[in-house]
Design an enzyme around this catalytic site. Structure first.
Site: not given
Length: 433
Positions: A217, A245, A271, A303, A326, A353
């Site tokens: 992240k 992400d 992402e 997602e 997703d 995802h």
């Protein structure tokens, strides 16, 4: 003839916020499931859910109850005979559609119910979901997709051609998956709330366990993002993949500036670099990232893409190099089929995802079906893996050497253990007292 006689909804929440599991630049919550059970007149129980991050369950549970009358009393044969009409009865409810349309809480509740019906269909057929879909005749699969609002990008004839072509070599592809598993990457190493030494230790352990693709992240202070990225890159070496992400935290210009710094560690994708609905912003970032990295990095998103129309636009605008789906953000299996076919039409790989609670269990089926009948290639394809909460499912995901193993139990792998529901039911379960 199996009839759905009742719809039961459970608010199930797991206290993950305290440990930092799932933490990113925007979210820090308790992984939760709005869990649906479709009881039948003597047949199996169909189970499905939509994922939320805690208190969202208060709203999604209410939305499922508001839509349940479209499912209760229907036969499975009736639903299977007219799948688009059934899907529209939920997604286009004449009063509730106003709250979307086809996005947000109502659409997620639609997905929970639709997925529960598919779980029931697969259980009745005695097949895991991926096999039920992969063995369906082309005309039946095409009849499942609502092409309304996407025919400018994908027609039923084009979808049929993709699915017919997917029959070629299907047995060989399945044998390969059964032998080797499906490629995956892990996000468990890089939650934003983890301290550096935990990131280092988790990365080292994941590499030793066979993962050669890992995601972190980003979206905090850029100095912190770069430092943590350097730690992971040092542990995995130059050849493994490192994905990032941002969970929508950046403005477009911020995203471009941040990737100018983070390009140092050779990211494979960035992402959700900006707002999920900003199709043109994603396109601009994609062009900039391509230039910054010489084409080595690409933009990935999906997602929280609300519906198939957003995916259509992302693909038409060349805004993404990786499409993420997703399993329960959109309106269930029917809409995911449309998204997979759109990705195949535009030649963009799908990397679903997962994570959360139960998402890994869901998307393994979708990725396998995509490989067998739609995308047909493993080039650039990976399924996200997060090592949390699998023990609460009766048919949890299985991995080996960083790859998903093919599920064999009939259904959609969505059934939770009764004792887990009882313990984590909110607010009266023992875990919340």
């Amino acid at each position: 003839m199996t009839t759905i006689v009742d719809v039961e909804v459970h608010d199930v929440r797991f206290p993950t916020a305290a440990s930092g599991d799932g933490s990113d630049a925007i979210n820090r919550g308790d992984y939760s499931a709005t869990y649906v059970e479709l009881t039948t007149d003597g047949g199996p129980t169909g189970t499905g859910f939509t994922f939320t991050n805690g208190r969202g369950n208060e709203i999604t549970c209410a939305a499922v109850r508001a839509l349940a009358h479209h499912v209760r009393g229907r036969t499975v044969a009736e639903i299977a005979a007219e799948p688009v009409a059934f899907w529209r009865s939920l997604a286009a409810d004449v009063q509730l559609r106003w709250l979307g349309p086809e996005k947000g809480v109502i659409h997620m509740a639609t997905g929970a119910l639709v997925n529960a019906v598919w779980d029931l269909r697969a259980k009745l057929a005695g097949k895991p979901m991926w096999r039920l879909l992969a063995e369906m005749p082309t005309d039946e699969l095409v009849a499942t997709v609502d092409f309304h609002h996407i025919t400018d990008a994908l027609t039923p004839d084009e979808a049929a051609a993709i699915l017919d072509k997917g029959r070629d070599g299907l047995a060989d592809r399945l044998a390969g998956l059964e032998r080797d598993g499906f490629p995956s990457y892990t996000t468990s190493v890089g939650w934003l709330g983890y301290p550096d030494e935990q990131v280092r230790a988790l990365t080292r352990d994941a590499y030793a366990a066979g993962w050669r693709a890992m995601k972190m992240k980003v979206g905090g202070r850029i100095e912190d993002d770069l430092r943590r990225a350097r730690i992971i890159r040092a542990e995995i070496g130059p050849d493994a993949l490192l994905m990032m992400d941002a969970n929508q935290v950046w403005d477009v210009d911020e995203a471009i500036a941040a990737m100018g710094v983070l390009a140092e560690v050779d990211p494979y994708w960035i992402e959700e670099p900006t707002h999920a609905d900003d199709v043109l912003g994603h396109a601009r970032i994609a062009r900039a990232v391509t230039e910054l990295t010489g084409g080595r990095c690409r933009v990935a998103t999906g997602e929280v893409a609300a519906n198939k129309v957003i995916f259509k636009q992302l693909l038409q605008a060349e805004a993404i190099g990786v499409m993420q789906i997703d399993a329960c953000r959109v309106g269930g299996v029917d809409e995911v089929l449309a998204e997979l076919l759109l990705a195949a039409k535009f030649g963009v790989p799908v990397c679903p995802h997962a994570g959360g609670v139960g998402l890994c269990e869901y998307v393994q089926h979708l990725a396998i079906f995509d490989h067998l009948r739609v995308g047909t290639s493993l080039d650039g394809r990976m399924v996200e893996y997060v090592d949390h909460l699998h023990e609460h499912f009766t048919d949890p995901v299985r991995t080996r050497d960083g790859r998903y193993l093919v599920p064999t139990v009939p259904g959609y792998s969505a059934t939770m253990r009764p004792e887990s529901i009882a313990r984590f039911r909110f607010p009266d379960g023992p875990a919340w007292r």
